[in-house]
Design an enzyme around this catalytic site. Structure first.
Site: not given
Length: 468
Positions: A113-115, A146
């Site tokens: 999800f960091k993308d 991250t």
């Protein structure tokens, strides 16, 4: 839009002033002076927008020092089906009739999800550095995702170097390979002999050395950077619009949490007026946040008491973004800043009974998941719904199920794809998770990284060496 520090620095700054900074000069975190409010008319206007269009609308409320045409171009360059795999960008998928839905946030370049925020941050950084004619040295700490998201977003970017700290030997082999196999000259991986909190402490110490920070143009991409957290606010609105048909409906979100950045973005969305009933904080065995929301006591733990778990990206005992919520809880004003500075200077603290009672006003509830829980949840989710989830998302599903309310959709924010955590998937399901063909043998690629003691001076020396 102007921004202030959670610890009382009186200088109000604009977005592009804080974009490249990270921590405020007084060691606090930036927040807007006031949260922009979104009413039902605005929600109705936003419903049906594409993800990029929605992102532009939300970001425009917070960014007024980048020309609108430029901001729109940056957003549309970032959020494309080619990068994120679908027109929806963050599609929802229901888990049968359980009342739970998973919001797919992990279809970007690094499968996490960091993308969602980091891809935008890379484009913002490159834009602003070119506008200023400057360079930036990004210093970050990662517990797993991250780091790779930042490095993939910043690799090859003009005017940017990345120095990423990670806990040596505490990430999954896939996570390590994603970072350490990068050979780009502007990417530098530092494996710290310790836990994530040791790496995070180094980042904060360097950022608090204002002379060094300014001399070497140090910036951050951790969720202490407001721009990154702001980008994450968008997918709460996107999930809401997919889960509802009317703008009067409420939803709840369950968020696997370690550093409190992801769920803090949900808190911001709720403060803006998004109809969120509950923000469910799901922790693993490192349950500092669950303990806080149950007892009102924030008890930071040392390296020896930070467990190594099968959801390693949440192996965190000092939640950096938590300070933003405490500042809001205490009133989001000068008095709140004074109290926030006092509380966080202690490391651990207990809120008063009245302050604890106000948790409900902000919608927070919490729960904890163990290794046995996540293995059982992965297995049950696969057997019942033929949906393979990673260990962190499993923590979210397990705790979310404890807080489902009739008539209120519960959206679990996906953390990563199962391919990143093959060992736990094998234990739960007896099979290998699939992975994109381009990443089939990533663990076998040559690796480039430096192992270091948790030493602030040594990290500074390495940065100086590469900046000479």
């Amino acid at each position: 839009m102007l921004y202030i520090s959670t610890r009382g620095d009186k200088t109000e700054r604009r977005f592009c002033e804080i974009l490249l900074e990270g921590l405020a000069p007084d060691g606090g975190l930036y927040l807007p002076v006031v949260y922009p409010k979104v009413d039902s008319t605005t929600l109705a206007r936003w419903r049906g927008l594409s993800y990029a269009e929605l992102a532009f609308e939300i970001l425009s409320l917070y960014i007024d020092d980048i020309p609108a045409a430029d901001l729109k171009a940056l957003v549309h360059k970032t959020y494309t089906p080619a990068v994120f795999g679908s027109e929806a960008i963050v599609p929802l998928r229901p888990l049968g009739d359980s009342g739970l839905q998973i919001e797919a946030l992990s279809n970007g370049p690094t499968l996490a999800f960091k993308d969602m925020a980091m891809q935008l941050l890379g484009n913002l950084f490159e834009y602003e550095l070119a506008r200023r004619g400057e360079q930036l040295n990004i210093l970050g700490a990662t517990s797993g995702d991250t780091g790779s998201a930042a490095e993939y977003a910043m690799r090859g970017k003009r005017g940017v170097r990345v120095f990423m700290l990670s806990p040596h030997g505490r990430m999954s082999p896939f996570q390590q390979a994603q970072m350490f196999s990068l050979q780009d000259e502007n990417i530098h991986n530092i494996a710290v002999e310790g836990v994530f909190d040791d790496a995070q402490d180094i980042v904060k110490a360097v950022s608090n050395d204002l002379a060094f920070k300014r001399r070497h143009k140090i910036g951050t991409v951790n969720s202490i950077n407001w721009a990154r957290l702001l980008a994450q606010v968008v997918y709460y609105f996107a999930g809401y619009f997919q889960a509802t048909k009317q703008d009067s409906q409420h939803v709840s979100f369950a968020v696997p949490s370690g550093n409190f950045g992801n769920v803090c973005a949900g808190h911001v969305a709720r403060m803006m007026g998004l109809p969120i009933k509950q923000l469910v904080v799901a922790t693993n065995e490192n349950d500092v946040l669950d303990e806080f929301f149950r007892t009102g006591t924030y008890r930071v733990r040392g390296s020896a008491d930070t467990y190594e778990t099968s959801s390693p990206s949440m192996d965190i005992s000092k939640a950096s973004n938590f300070e933003r919520f405490i500042f809001d809880l205490l009133g989001h004003d000068a008095e709140a800043a004074e109290r926030t500075r006092t509380l966080f200077s202690k490391g651990s603290f207990a809120l008063s009974a009245d302050e604890k009672a106000s948790f409900a006003e902000f919608g927070f509830v919490s729960g904890k998941s163990t290794h046995a829980d996540r293995v059982a949840t992965i297995r049950a989710t696969w057997n019942q719904h033929h949906d393979m989830i990673d260990p962190h998302t499993a923590d979210g599903v397990k705790v979310a199920a404890e807080h489902v309310e009739a008539g209120v959709p519960m959206i679990v924010l996906e953390t990563a794809l199962p391919a990143k955590f093959a060992e736990t998937i094998r234990e739960a399901l007896g099979q290998e998770p699939s992975r994109p063909a381009a990443l089939a043998d990533i663990e076998q690629l040559p690796k480039r990284f430096t192992v270091m003691k948790p030493d602030v001076a040594a990290v500074k020396s390495l940065i100086e060496q590469h900046c000479a």
